[in-house]
Every structure is written in structure tokens, then in C-alpha cells.
Design an enzyme around this catalytic site. Structure first.
Site, PDB file in Angstrom:
ATOM      1  N   ARG A  72       5.329  -1.209  -6.949  1.00 64.46           N
ATOM      2  CA  ARG A  72       4.309  -0.427  -6.233  1.00 64.46           C
ATOM      3  C   ARG A  72       3.859   0.809  -6.996  1.00 64.46           C
ATOM      4  NH1 ARG A  72       5.078   1.864  -2.010  1.00 64.46           N
ATOM      5  NH2 ARG A  72       2.980   1.643  -1.197  1.00 64.46           N
ATOM      6  N   TYR A 126       7.557  -4.416   0.651  1.00 58.47           N
ATOM      7  CA  TYR A 126       6.786  -4.699  -0.564  1.00 58.47           C
ATOM      8  C   TYR A 126       7.529  -4.393  -1.864  1.00 58.47           C
ATOM      9  CZ  TYR A 126       3.301  -4.937   3.091  1.00 58.47           C
ATOM     10  OH  TYR A 126       2.640  -5.261   4.244  1.00 58.47           O
ATOM     11  N   GLU A 165       0.220  -5.357  14.095  1.00 57.09           N
ATOM     12  CA  GLU A 165       0.971  -6.077  13.075  1.00 57.09           C
ATOM     13  C   GLU A 165       1.632  -5.152  12.063  1.00 57.09           C
ATOM     14  OE1 GLU A 165      -1.941  -9.942  12.885  1.00 57.09           O
ATOM     15  OE2 GLU A 165      -2.448  -8.237  11.619  1.00 57.09           O
ATOM     16  N   PRO A 166       2.568  -4.332  12.507  1.00 49.17           N
ATOM     17  CA  PRO A 166       3.224  -3.442  11.540  1.00 49.17           C
ATOM     18  C   PRO A 166       4.190  -4.215  10.644  1.00 49.17           C
ATOM     19  CG  PRO A 166       4.281  -3.254  13.685  1.00 49.17           C
ATOM     20  CD  PRO A 166       3.108  -4.193  13.862  1.00 49.17           C
ATOM     21  N   GLY A 167       4.122  -3.988   9.355  1.00 46.53           N
ATOM     22  CA  GLY A 167       5.104  -4.558   8.437  1.00 46.53           C
ATOM     23  C   GLY A 167       5.916  -3.417   7.861  1.00 46.53           C
ATOM     24  N   ARG A 168       5.242  -2.648   6.999  1.00 44.13           N
ATOM     25  CA  ARG A 168       5.865  -1.493   6.355  1.00 44.13           C
ATOM     26  C   ARG A 168       6.518  -0.544   7.359  1.00 44.13           C
ATOM     27  NH1 ARG A 168       3.301   0.519   1.851  1.00 44.13           N
ATOM     28  NH2 ARG A 168       1.539  -0.690   2.594  1.00 44.13           N
ATOM     29  N   CYS A 217       9.722  -3.762 -20.809  1.00 41.96           N
ATOM     30  CA  CYS A 217       8.955  -3.493 -22.026  1.00 41.96           C
ATOM     31  C   CYS A 217       7.524  -3.144 -21.678  1.00 41.96           C
ATOM     32  CB  CYS A 217       9.001  -4.711 -22.919  1.00 41.96           C
ATOM     33  SG  CYS A 217      10.675  -5.172 -23.302  1.00 41.96           S
ATOM     34  N   GLU A 218       7.359  -1.989 -21.084  1.00 45.28           N
ATOM     35  CA  GLU A 218       6.054  -1.615 -20.542  1.00 45.28           C
ATOM     36  C   GLU A 218       6.144  -0.112 -20.298  1.00 45.28           C
ATOM     37  OE1 GLU A 218       2.520  -2.910 -19.509  1.00 45.28           O
ATOM     38  OE2 GLU A 218       3.982  -4.524 -19.393  1.00 45.28           O
ATOM     39  N   GLY A 268      -0.766  -1.651   8.956  1.00 45.50           N
ATOM     40  CA  GLY A 268      -1.184  -0.593   8.029  1.00 45.50           C
ATOM     41  C   GLY A 268      -0.694   0.790   8.380  1.00 45.50           C
TER      42      GLY A 268
HETATM   43  C1  LIG Z   1      -0.583  -6.626   5.185  1.00 49.31           C
HETATM   44  C2  LIG Z   1      -1.039  -6.891   6.567  1.00 49.31           C
HETATM   45  C3  LIG Z   1      -0.351  -6.311   7.634  1.00 49.31           C
HETATM   46  C4  LIG Z   1       0.805  -5.373   7.473  1.00 49.31           C
HETATM   47  O1  LIG Z   1       0.486  -4.225   6.778  1.00 49.31           O
HETATM   48  P1  LIG Z   1       1.549  -3.007   6.746  1.00 49.31           P
HETATM   49  O2  LIG Z   1       0.878  -2.003   5.878  1.00 49.31           O
HETATM   50  O3  LIG Z   1       2.795  -3.545   6.133  1.00 49.31           O
HETATM   51  O4  LIG Z   1       1.754  -2.576   8.143  1.00 49.31           O
HETATM   52  C5  LIG Z   1      -0.768  -6.629   8.915  1.00 49.31           C
HETATM   53  N1  LIG Z   1      -1.808  -7.467   9.122  1.00 49.31           N
HETATM   54  C6  LIG Z   1      -2.485  -8.042   8.117  1.00 49.31           C
HETATM   55  C7  LIG Z   1      -3.599  -8.952   8.420  1.00 49.31           C
HETATM   56  C8  LIG Z   1      -2.125  -7.766   6.803  1.00 49.31           C
HETATM   57  O5  LIG Z   1      -2.808  -8.324   5.812  1.00 49.31           O
END
Ligand SMILES: *Cc1c(COP(=O)(O)O)cnc(C)c1O
Length: 463
Positions: free
Chosen positions: A360, A421, A320-323, A391-392, A278
Site C-alpha cells: 500500500r 489490504y 460494506e465496510p472492509g477496512r 530489489c526496488e 470505504g
Molecule cells: C472495496 C469495496 C468495499 C470495501 O471498501 P473498504 O474501504 O475496505 O471499506 C465495499 N464495497 C465495494 C463495492 C468495494 O469495491
């Protein structure tokens, strides 16, 4: 954030509508390094280049719309996170942000672990050679078939999300003759978004098991009683696009408190805690994300302090970084189509993609920036809304931004920070063909996810 500044100077200055935008940058040609990936720059002719290749060549070679992913930036971010957390912590990349076999190989090479939350993500991870013990399996409604595959593959951990799942995973593990390593996902009563967080006693959401009312403690009791499970820790994920560490502080404090209760009741000190992902990134110049080393230090300080107070051994931390890893590494390249000036309002700039490649903005009112990238321009700024071809009327990519007033059909514009995302949430709405993801590195560009074709559409439609 109140951002309704009426910029002084530019065209329409006296008729600009109320909106959620900042004044235009002093120089619209400048590329703010906060929102662009590391190797992005303008060449002598003013064209944007990434990994040493100009957007004109990229558009010619791969078409538009397309996502261009800066591979060296991706790898550098992986290393920055791994180095910041060091050998006594684990970084799990959240695969849902964007996953492909190339990405899995980069993660494997750079020493990161991987979160998956579906059978499809698990298949991609295993197929590309991520060792199963470095995979964590998430989700609030994993199917029995998915759990079977995860256990059979030997994933490093399954994050349990309900009372039913505790029993389900235990049975499946026993059937496979293994003790499955698991964590329990708890909801700590913190909801964090961007610059604010809310701490509550209860949480009204589908994920996790509430700390409140002793639910989480009961889940721990059950997990510890089942032979098929090896409970290694507790997991908490509090939100997305977070800049303020205060929410993590409350979350860590509540998680450590639970560990202390578990020690008091069961005489065991669980060895790990996972504080989730997050972490925020810069979508526009107004965002100021923290560096991985600051985040690592803040989290480890909080956990160490809370554990000292509770007289607990400090657990191993995972995040758990994704973004925060993939988001800044890619931009979407579009070709400008029709341009509609609405006098006294704004100019609508239509591009050859839209909500099918970036949902998003429509889904969460996300903010993005945009730049003219096929050339520079000295024209004055005009207030634009970048919209797609769907079409939105909510098909908006960038709600409020400034582009040069001489923008014309055929120009290339790019939206930065679309690595997370966007492709992973892309759709076929209006039978759009989902764009390719092209990895660019050291003067070479290669497709890692190809563009969908009309044959792909027809192949799925079996008549
Ligand atoms: C979505 C999610 C993440 C990653 O979130 P980011 O905003 O991309 O860092 C990590 N852990 C869990 C459990 C998630 O659901």
C-alpha cells in the site's frame, strides 16, 4: 493536511529534511490506542503483548514477518457495526480486505453478511459455511463461470455492473430456473478520499453505470424487463479511507433521487439501497475515524430525510465496510536487519519483509506508523524510513516515522493497522514467502493462514 512540522528538540533537529511527518510523539514507548488493536498493551518488561502474548513469544513461535490478528477485536468490531445499524439494515463485510475460512466463520457467528468479488472469494466463503443468501457477488468483469457458480449456489444478491452483465445474469438465472436477486451499481459522480470529496456529473472509471445521461435509469428499465432478475435495489460505492460523511450525503441524495424516478416511471419502489464501504481508519495518530454508531446515524438520517422529501418509503440500507472492520485488528511484526544512517537525511531501517507483505505504501503512498515493540527505550527519537528487502527503491513500508535512536539489528518493530489490504494484496516478488496470519485471542495464538514455504514455490513451478 500540511505536515512538515520540524520537531523541536530531537536529535538532528536542525538538519531534519522536509517531509510528510509530524513531530515525534512525546513518548515513543506509548502505544496510541487509535492505531493498535484493542488487546494490545505493553507488559511490565516493556514488550508489546496482544491477546496476552508477548511479541517475543509470537516471533519465536511463528517467525517474522507475520501478521498478528486480534480475534476479539475483530469480533467486537463486527458486533459494533451490526449493533449500530440494527435489525433494519445489513452489514456486508468486504471480503477483499482480508478473507480466510476463520474470518468467514467469525463473520457468520457475529451475524454479518459478506461481499465477494471473485470465484476464489466465493469458494472460501461457501467452504467455511457462510450461508449463500448472506453473500453478495461484486465485480466489473465477472466471468460467465463465476456467475454460474454464484447463481447455482444461491447467493443473496449479484451486483450488476454493466449492460452486458444484466443480460448475462438474466440468461443464466433463467437457465437455472430462478429469479436472481440483483442490485445495479450506479456511479453517482462522487469521488471520495480521506478528507476530501469531489462531486462531478460524470465519472471516468471502470465501475458501475453512470447516473448521468440516464444510463442508470436505462439499466433499471432493462433489469425490470427481464424475467430472470429480481431487482431489489441500487448500489453506490464512492471511494476508500473516507472520514468526511459529506460524500455519502451527496451519494445518498442522488441514489434516492433515482429511486424516485424509478417509482414515477415504473410504479415500483425498490426496497433496498447499498451505500458501499470505504470508511476510514486510523493508520497514524493524525487520523480520527468515526465510530460505527455515528456513521449509522449519519447515513440513516440522510436517507430518511431524502426519502421524506421525495415521498418514498425509506428503503432498507446496507453498507460494506472492509477496512473499517479488519484494518485495525492486525499488525505486522518485523525483525530489524540493517540500519543505514544517512547524515542530514534520515535513517533507513531494513526489515525482513517489505512491499511483498505491504504494497500500500508503494501503491498509494499510504501512511503507516511503526513502533519498537520488543522493548522500550529512553533513547531520543530518530527520523527513519522503514524499508523492505526487495530489489526496488520504492520498497517502502513506512515512509517517515520516528523510532528510538538506539534501535539495533534483532529488535522487533511492528506496523499497526495492517489487517486490510496487506495479506490480501501480498505477492511473491523476489520469491518472497508470503507471511502467515496468526489469530491471537485470550492467551492463545493459532495460524489461520500459514506461511508460504519454498516447497510451495517449487510446487507451482512445474519445470
Ligand atoms: C472495496 C469495496 C468495499 C470495501 O471498501 P473498504 O474501504 O475496505 O471499506 C465495499 N464495497 C465495494 C463495492 C468495494 O469495491
Amino acid at each position: 493536511m500540511s505536515r512538515s512540522a520540524h520537531p523541536a528538540g530531537p536529535r538532528h533537529a536542525d538538519v531534519l529534511p522536509e517531509g510528510h511527518y509530524s513531530a515525534p510523539a512525546a513518548d515513543l514507548n506509548a502505544l496510541d490506542e487509535k492505531v493498535w488493536s484493542r488487546t494490545v498493551t505493553r507488559d511490565a518488561d516493556g514488550a508489546l503483548t496482544v491477546g496476552g502474548i508477548t511479541v517475543a513469544r509470537l516471533a519465536e513461535g511463528f517467525g517474522t514477518p507475520a501478521y498478528f490478528l486480534d480475534e476479539s477485536d475483530f469480533r467486537a468490531r463486527c458486533r459494533a457495526w451490526a449493533d449500530a445499524f440494527g435489525p433494519d439494515a445489513d452489514v456486508f463485510y468486504a471480503g477483499k480486505a482480508f478473507l480466510s475460512r476463520a474470518v468467514v466463520r467469525w463473520l457468520t457467528e457475529e451475524g454479518l453478511n459478506l461481499d465477494v468479488c471473485s470465484g476464489g472469494e466465493l469458494t472460501t466463503a461457501l467452504d467455511a459455511g457462510m450461508p449463500a443468501e448472506r453473500i453478495a457477488f461484486h465485480g466489473n468483469n465477472k466471468t460467465v463461470a463465476e456467475i454460474e457458480r454464484a447463481v447455482a449456489a444461491g447467493v443473496g444478491r449479484i451486483v450488476l455492473d454493466s449492460f452486458q452483465e444484466i443480460v448475462r445474469v438474466a440468461h443464466i438465472a433463467q437457465r437455472h430456473g430462478v429469479r436472481q436477486r440483483v442490485q445495479i451499481r450506479v456511479t453517482v459522480g462522487v469521488e471520495a478520499h480521506t478528507h476530501e470529496f469531489i462531486a462531478t456529473a460524470h465519472e471516468d472509471q471502470k465501475f458501475g453505470i453512470a447516473l448521468a445521461d440516464g444510463q442508470a435509469a436505462e439499466a433499471v428499465r432493462r433489469a425490470l424487463s427481464l424475467d430472470g432478475l429480481d431487482l431489489i435495489g441500487v448500489h453506490s460505492h464512492i471511494g476508500s479511507q473516507i472520514f468526511d460523511m459529506a460524500g455519502f450525503e451527496v451519494s445518498a441524495r442522488r441514489v434516492v433521487q433515482l429511486l424516485a424516478e424509478i417509482r414515477d416511471e415504473h410504479g415500483v419502489e425498490l426496497p433496498e439501497i447499498d451505500l458501499g464501504g470505504g470508511l476510514g481508519i486510523a493508520y497514524t495518530s493524525d487520523d480520527d475515524p468515526r465510530e460505527p454508531h455515528e456513521i449509522a446515524k449519519a447515513l440513516s438520517d440522510i436517507v430518511t430525510r431524502e426519502c421524506e422529501a421525495a415521498k418514498l418509503r425509506t428503503p432498507r440500507i446496507s453498507v460494506e465496510p472492509g477496512r473499517a472492520i479488519v484494518g485495525p485488528t492486525a499488525f505486522t511484526l518485523y525483525e530489524v536487519g540493517t540500519i543505514k544512517p544517512l547524515e542530514g537525511l534520515r535513517t533507513y531501517v531494513s526489515v525482513d519483509g517489505g512491499m511483498s507483505d505491504n504494497i500500500r505504501t508503494a501503491l498509494y503512498d499510504a501512511e503507516y506508523s511503526v513502533a519498537l515493540v520488543s522493548r522500550t527505550s529512553d533513547a531520543e527519537p530518530m527520523l527513519v524510513r522503514v524499508v523492505g528487502k526487495h530489489c526496488e527503491s520504492g520498497d517502502i513500508v513506512v515512509k517517515d516515522a520516528f523510532l528510538p535512536a538506539d534501535l539495533a539489528p534483532g529488535d522487533l518493530i511492528a506496523v499497526p493497522a495492517t489487517g486490510a489490504y496487506c495479506r490480501s494484496m501480498a505477492s511473491n516478488y523476489n520469491h518472497a514467502l508470503r507471511p502467515p496470519v496468526v489469530a491471537v485471542r485470550d492467551g492463545e495464538a493459532r495460524v489461520i493462514v500459514r506461511r508460504e514455504t519454498e516447497e510451495d514455490l517449487l510446487r507451482l513451478d512445474v519445470g
